[in-house]
Design a protein around this motif. Structure first.
Motif, PDB file in Angstrom:
ATOM      1  N   ILE A   1       0.356  -1.446   0.440  1.00 53.61           N
ATOM      2  CA  ILE A   1      -0.098   0.126   0.392  1.00 53.61           C
ATOM      3  C   ILE A   1       0.959   1.134   0.304  1.00 53.61           C
ATOM      4  CG2 ILE A   1      -1.855   1.330   1.252  1.00 53.61           C
ATOM      5  CD1 ILE A   1      -2.468  -0.618  -0.120  1.00 53.61           C
ATOM      6  N   THR A   2       1.842   1.285   0.671  1.00 55.04           N
ATOM      7  CA  THR A   2       2.607   2.411   0.966  1.00 55.04           C
ATOM      8  C   THR A   2       3.732   2.724  -0.474  1.00 55.04           C
ATOM      9  OG1 THR A   2       3.131   2.238   3.421  1.00 55.04           O
ATOM     10  CG2 THR A   2       4.169   2.983   2.255  1.00 55.04           C
ATOM     11  N   MET A   3       4.294   2.021  -1.253  1.00 53.10           N
ATOM     12  CA  MET A   3       4.766   1.846  -2.250  1.00 53.10           C
ATOM     13  C   MET A   3       3.781   2.279  -3.444  1.00 53.10           C
ATOM     14  SD  MET A   3       4.592   0.665  -5.621  1.00 53.10           S
ATOM     15  CE  MET A   3       4.608  -1.460  -4.832  1.00 53.10           C
ATOM     16  N   LEU A   4       2.531   1.351  -3.854  1.00 52.39           N
ATOM     17  CA  LEU A   4       1.582   2.167  -4.395  1.00 52.39           C
ATOM     18  C   LEU A   4       0.958   3.808  -4.244  1.00 52.39           C
ATOM     19  CD1 LEU A   4      -1.002  -0.833  -4.852  1.00 52.39           C
ATOM     20  CD2 LEU A   4       0.666   0.045  -6.363  1.00 52.39           C
ATOM     21  N   LYS A   5       0.930   4.093  -3.206  1.00 54.73           N
ATOM     22  CA  LYS A   5       0.279   5.195  -2.795  1.00 54.73           C
ATOM     23  C   LYS A   5       1.569   6.457  -3.057  1.00 54.73           C
ATOM     24  CE  LYS A   5      -0.683   8.505   1.337  1.00 54.73           C
ATOM     25  NZ  LYS A   5      -0.430   8.729   2.536  1.00 54.73           N
ATOM     26  N   ASP A   6       2.804   6.216  -3.153  1.00 51.10           N
ATOM     27  CA  ASP A   6       4.313   7.228  -3.519  1.00 51.10           C
ATOM     28  C   ASP A   6       3.522   6.891  -5.193  1.00 51.10           C
ATOM     29  OD1 ASP A   6       4.844   7.234  -1.127  1.00 51.10           O
ATOM     30  OD2 ASP A   6       6.423   5.954  -1.267  1.00 51.10           O
ATOM     31  N   PHE A   7       3.759   5.701  -5.748  1.00 52.52           N
ATOM     32  CA  PHE A   7       3.812   5.896  -7.195  1.00 52.52           C
ATOM     33  C   PHE A   7       2.740   6.529  -7.769  1.00 52.52           C
ATOM     34  CE2 PHE A   7       1.711   2.786 -10.346  1.00 52.52           C
ATOM     35  CZ  PHE A   7       2.697   3.441 -11.657  1.00 52.52           C
ATOM     36  N   HIS A   8       2.166   6.417  -7.399  1.00 51.86           N
ATOM     37  CA  HIS A   8      -0.114   6.805  -7.169  1.00 51.86           C
ATOM     38  C   HIS A   8      -0.093   8.391  -7.527  1.00 51.86           C
ATOM     39  CE1 HIS A   8      -2.438   3.492  -7.248  1.00 51.86           C
ATOM     40  NE2 HIS A   8      -1.406   3.129  -8.624  1.00 51.86           N
ATOM     41  N   SER A   9       0.619   8.425  -6.153  1.00 51.82           N
ATOM     42  CA  SER A   9       0.829  10.588  -5.780  1.00 51.82           C
ATOM     43  C   SER A   9       1.536  11.282  -7.330  1.00 51.82           C
ATOM     44  CB  SER A   9       1.498  10.270  -4.935  1.00 51.82           C
ATOM     45  OG  SER A   9       0.670  10.270  -3.244  1.00 51.82           O
ATOM     46  N   LEU A  10       2.922  10.246  -7.278  1.00 55.01           N
ATOM     47  CA  LEU A  10       3.185  10.608  -8.352  1.00 55.01           C
ATOM     48  C   LEU A  10       2.833  11.091  -9.762  1.00 55.01           C
ATOM     49  CD1 LEU A  10       6.352  12.614  -9.195  1.00 55.01           C
ATOM     50  CD2 LEU A  10       7.448   9.693  -9.203  1.00 55.01           C
ATOM     51  N   TYR A  11       2.741   9.441  -9.910  1.00 50.02           N
ATOM     52  CA  TYR A  11       1.954   9.281 -11.657  1.00 50.02           C
ATOM     53  C   TYR A  11       1.158  10.610 -11.950  1.00 50.02           C
ATOM     54  CZ  TYR A  11       1.029   6.593 -16.134  1.00 50.02           C
ATOM     55  OH  TYR A  11       1.130   6.698 -16.222  1.00 50.02           O
ATOM     56  N   GLY A  12      -0.060  10.126 -10.984  1.00 47.44           N
ATOM     57  CA  GLY A  12      -1.333  10.891 -11.291  1.00 47.44           C
ATOM     58  C   GLY A  12      -0.609  12.714 -11.537  1.00 47.44           C
ATOM     59  N   GLU A  13       0.111  13.017 -10.244  1.00 41.76           N
ATOM     60  CA  GLU A  13       0.196  14.621 -10.357  1.00 41.76           C
ATOM     61  C   GLU A  13       1.220  15.487 -12.116  1.00 41.76           C
ATOM     62  OE1 GLU A  13       3.866  18.136  -9.208  1.00 41.76           O
ATOM     63  OE2 GLU A  13       3.491  15.424  -7.967  1.00 41.76           O
ATOM     64  N   ILE A  14       2.187  14.253 -12.640  1.00 42.97           N
ATOM     65  CA  ILE A  14       1.836  14.283 -13.750  1.00 42.97           C
ATOM     66  C   ILE A  14       1.065  14.295 -15.124  1.00 42.97           C
ATOM     67  CG2 ILE A  14       4.252  13.106 -15.943  1.00 42.97           C
ATOM     68  CD1 ILE A  14       5.223  12.498 -12.955  1.00 42.97           C
ATOM     69  N   ILE A  15       0.772  13.033 -15.135  1.00 47.22           N
ATOM     70  CA  ILE A  15      -1.119  13.154 -15.543  1.00 47.22           C
ATOM     71  C   ILE A  15      -1.546  14.338 -15.629  1.00 47.22           C
ATOM     72  CG2 ILE A  15      -2.827  12.086 -16.024  1.00 47.22           C
ATOM     73  CD1 ILE A  15      -1.501   8.898 -14.501  1.00 47.22           C
ATOM     74  N   PHE A  16      -2.123  14.990 -14.579  1.00 48.70           N
ATOM     75  CA  PHE A  16      -2.581  16.129 -14.595  1.00 48.70           C
ATOM     76  C   PHE A  16      -2.116  17.055 -14.493  1.00 48.70           C
ATOM     77  CE2 PHE A  16      -5.723  14.598 -11.048  1.00 48.70           C
ATOM     78  CZ  PHE A  16      -6.851  13.915 -12.132  1.00 48.70           C
ATOM     79  N   GLN A  17      -0.817  17.611 -15.087  1.00 49.48           N
ATOM     80  CA  GLN A  17      -0.131  17.887 -15.554  1.00 49.48           C
ATOM     81  C   GLN A  17      -0.112  18.602 -17.171  1.00 49.48           C
ATOM     82  OE1 GLN A  17       4.894  17.435 -14.266  1.00 49.48           O
ATOM     83  NE2 GLN A  17       4.647  18.994 -16.761  1.00 49.48           N
ATOM     84  N   TYR A  18       0.316  17.250 -18.082  1.00 48.57           N
ATOM     85  CA  TYR A  18      -0.386  17.293 -19.296  1.00 48.57           C
ATOM     86  C   TYR A  18      -1.551  17.364 -19.617  1.00 48.57           C
ATOM     87  CZ  TYR A  18       4.454  17.394 -20.121  1.00 48.57           C
ATOM     88  OH  TYR A  18       5.931  17.394 -19.759  1.00 48.57           O
ATOM     89  N   ASP A  19      -2.459  17.159 -18.745  1.00 48.16           N
ATOM     90  CA  ASP A  19      -3.932  16.617 -19.458  1.00 48.16           C
ATOM     91  C   ASP A  19      -4.643  16.060 -19.072  1.00 48.16           C
ATOM     92  OD1 ASP A  19      -4.618  19.745 -17.776  1.00 48.16           O
ATOM     93  OD2 ASP A  19      -3.624  20.436 -20.303  1.00 48.16           O
ATOM     94  N   GLY A  20      -4.283  14.663 -19.100  1.00 47.79           N
ATOM     95  CA  GLY A  20      -5.017  13.618 -19.290  1.00 47.79           C
ATOM     96  C   GLY A  20      -6.191  13.248 -18.806  1.00 47.79           C
ATOM     97  N   THR A  21      -6.632  12.101 -18.857  1.00 46.88           N
ATOM     98  CA  THR A  21      -7.951  11.821 -18.343  1.00 46.88           C
ATOM     99  C   THR A  21      -7.941  10.456 -18.029  1.00 46.88           C
ATOM    100  OG1 THR A  21      -9.128  13.406 -19.967  1.00 46.88           O
ATOM    101  CG2 THR A  21     -10.078  10.975 -19.075  1.00 46.88           C
ATOM    102  N   LEU A  22      -7.418   9.762 -16.251  1.00 53.88           N
ATOM    103  CA  LEU A  22      -7.205   8.778 -15.537  1.00 53.88           C
ATOM    104  C   LEU A  22      -8.751   7.724 -16.021  1.00 53.88           C
ATOM    105  CD1 LEU A  22      -5.620   7.341 -14.016  1.00 53.88           C
ATOM    106  CD2 LEU A  22      -6.596   8.616 -11.742  1.00 53.88           C
ATOM    107  N   GLU A  23      -8.195   7.127 -16.622  1.00 51.87           N
ATOM    108  CA  GLU A  23      -9.423   6.027 -16.242  1.00 51.87           C
ATOM    109  C   GLU A  23      -9.433   5.708 -15.827  1.00 51.87           C
ATOM    110  OE1 GLU A  23     -12.100   2.763 -18.124  1.00 51.87           O
ATOM    111  OE2 GLU A  23      -9.973   2.575 -16.798  1.00 51.87           O
ATOM    112  N   ARG A  24      -8.147   4.869 -14.842  1.00 49.10           N
ATOM    113  CA  ARG A  24      -8.488   4.000 -13.786  1.00 49.10           C
ATOM    114  C   ARG A  24      -6.887   3.557 -13.133  1.00 49.10           C
ATOM    115  NH1 ARG A  24     -10.271   0.931 -17.365  1.00 49.10           N
ATOM    116  NH2 ARG A  24      -8.362  -1.054 -17.875  1.00 49.10           N
ATOM    117  N   PHE A  25      -6.469   3.223 -12.208  1.00 47.13           N
ATOM    118  CA  PHE A  25      -5.529   2.743 -11.549  1.00 47.13           C
ATOM    119  C   PHE A  25      -6.013   1.111 -10.769  1.00 47.13           C
ATOM    120  CE2 PHE A  25      -4.626   6.846  -9.877  1.00 47.13           C
ATOM    121  CZ  PHE A  25      -3.129   7.376 -10.629  1.00 47.13           C
TER     122      PHE A  25
END
Length: 543
Positions: free
Chosen positions: A377-401
């Protein structure tokens, strides 16, 4: 020059007010020259002054302000055609042509032939501005008891009560733009209070009479009164008072006492009566009735305002739920763009070209087998937090984690011409920024890396599911190809399809992987590995 106001109230019909006085007060209070039945209008909202230079409008420190041609004002000169907004009501200033400006004489009241009155004796005409009582609806005549409006008896100038009646006639019970209020008189012998009824009738109200409880109930069902004058001597007066007060549309109840019978009055007060008058003269009666009508109007306005507030709160809650629903898979910029239109239209399934990005953590299966749930859970939280910020930086639409797997697409619901460039630049940025996170994982003993698969093409994209659960998704072979390329990629690789390369060829450096045999495709699929960007890419702001 003569001016008039063309008034469109928030409720009711449009009407015209000729500006004959130098000062015209506009507001919600009954004493104003222009009365607006609008819960957002202050009691004394604005003052219109006719000067030698022309009309001038002044806001009287109103709660919601005064707007002229959609501009908030404190004091301003008005011109014909200017639109004044007070609350939900609109007033338009008009110039009356000189030929139309001459006031017409007030209409004479129709002749009335009464018993005991000579044919040459005419009743006095109704005062200017007063309304003639309207006849009752046909439904109230001929079915059960008959409720007739009171007849006005002519009086001589030597009548000692003439001065008092003249003062009474000067009291307005309703404004010209309002429908005449309905007043019900419940009295076993209405002739005893005929003088009071005559004063009421001359104000232009609709006056109904009922001698018993059954007649009162019929009036309540057909024409709910705005005010009720009740005599304690009426049959079952206490029960009748409770019946009136329990009716949702009936107005306040005023007791008319002909003698000091306070025991009866106390019982009726406990039943819900609002006011008591003992042997009132016509002037006192009109003043009290006016107060009761004003109280009823304020209650109705308070109820309407409460309903408006409740609706606004409900709308705000719905809007907040809508925004939260969109924030699940859209960047803040995309949320703002979507909220500028209709969500049902924007999220409706449509066929359009997008670029799909699948990413996956290599060696995640082995890591989850040998690690404790808290570590995963700790690893996925770190990964999703960083990756989600980058996705929204380029205005991507997040379909699912989906655990270590992430699906993102570009070009929907807001369309981008550069959706392929955004997708590839996002993947390259994520790969670079995840290097620091990989170093942390290596120190912890995690052997994890990320791979990407990117494909461009047409899909059906929109809300998919059923009423209780909807997901914004992209369906089509383009989605399948991106998933297969991600599965074929090694750690650190970004594999793109030929169609994606065609749209980003000037942006990236690639190496050809060649044809890949992928599940679901009958022929080998050409794939290319993105090595780096030839130049920095900055996405254009969403508009």
């Amino acid at each position: 020059m003569t001016y008039q106001l063309q008034i469109t109230p928030s409720v009711g019909r449009r009407w015209t007010c000729k500006l004959e006085k130098p000062l015209t007060k506009i507001g919600r209070a009954a004493h104003c020259e222009v009365v607006l039945n609008d819960p957002l209008v202050s009691r004394e909202h604005a003052l219109l002054q006719i000067t030698a230079e022309g009309p001038r409008l002044e806001d009287l420190n109103s709660a919601n302000g005064t707007l002229v041609n959609d501009q908030r004002i404190t004091r301003i000169a008005l011109h014909p055609g200017d639109k004044v907004r007070l609350g939900l009501s609109e007033l338009v200033l008009e110039l009356i042509p000189e030929k139309m400006a001459a006031p017409s004489p007030p209409p004479r009241a129709p002749e009335v032939q009464e018993a005991g009155v000579s044919g040459t004796e005419q009743p006095q005409p109704s005062p200017p501005g007063r309304r003639t009582p309207e006849p009752l609806p046909p439904g109230l005549v001929g079915a059960g008891p008959t409720f007739a409006t009171a007849q006005t008896e002519p009086r001589s100038a030597s009548d000692p009560g003439s001065a008092l009646r003249a003062e009474a006639l000067a009291i307005r019970l309703f404004s010209p733009n309002q429908e005449p209020p309905v007043i019900l008189v419940a009295h076993p012998e209405c002739r005893q209070i005929e003088a009071l009824l005559r004063a009421l009738d001359e104000t232009g109200v609709r006056l109904l009479k009922a001698a018993g409880a059954e007649e009162v109930r019929q009036v309540l069902e057909t024409t709910p009164p705005d005010c009720v004058l009740l005599c304690p001597g009426t049959e079952k007066a206490a029960d009748l008072c409770q019946t009136i007060r329990s009716h949702p549309r009936a107005g306040p109840v005023v007791l008319i006492l002909r003698r000091k019978n306070w025991a009866e009055a106390a019982a009726l007060f406990r039943a819900g009566a609002d006011e008591v008058l003992q042997d009132p003269d016509p002037l006192e009666l009109l003043v009290r009735v006016r107060s009761m009508l004003e109280m009823r109007r304020l209650r109705n306005e308070a109820t309407a305002a409460t309903a408006q507030v409740e609706k606004r709160v409900s709308d705000d809650v719905s809007e907040a739920e809508r925004i939260n629903r969109l924030k699940r898979y859209l960047s803040p910029q995309l949320v703002a763009a979507v909220l500028s239109g209709e969500e049902s239209h924007v999220l409706k399934p449509t066929r359009q070209e997008v670029t799909i990005v699948f990413s996956d953590l290599r060696n995640y299966t082995h890591f989850s087998e040998v690690s404790e749930p808290e570590e995963v859970i700790t690893m996925l939280k770190d990964f999703h937090s960083l990756y989600g910020e980058i996705i929204f930086q380029y205005d991507g639409t997040l379909e699912r984690f989906a655990g270590d797997g992430v699906m993102v697409f570009f070009g929907a619901p807001v369309r981008f011409k550069d959706h392929a460039r955004r997708a590839v630049a996002m993947a390259v940025t994520a790969r670079e920024r995840l290097k620091g996170l990989r170093s942390k994982w290596e120190r912890l003993g995690y052997t994890l890396d990320i791979s990407f698969g990117i494909s461009t093409g047409y899909v059906f994209v929109g809300n998919i599911g059923f009423e209780s659960r909807m997901d914004y998704a992209a369906i089509g072979k383009t989605t399948n190809l991106a998933a297969r390329l991600c599965a074929a990629a090694k750690g650190g690789q970004i594999l793109i399809s030929r169609k994606t390369l065609f749209q980003v060829e000037d942006l990236v450096e690639v190496e050809e992987i060649g044809g890949l045999e992928v599940k679901g495709f009958s022929e080998p699929v050409m794939a290319y590995n993105v090595l780096d960007l030839k130049a920095p890419f900055v996405p254009a702001p969403v508009t």
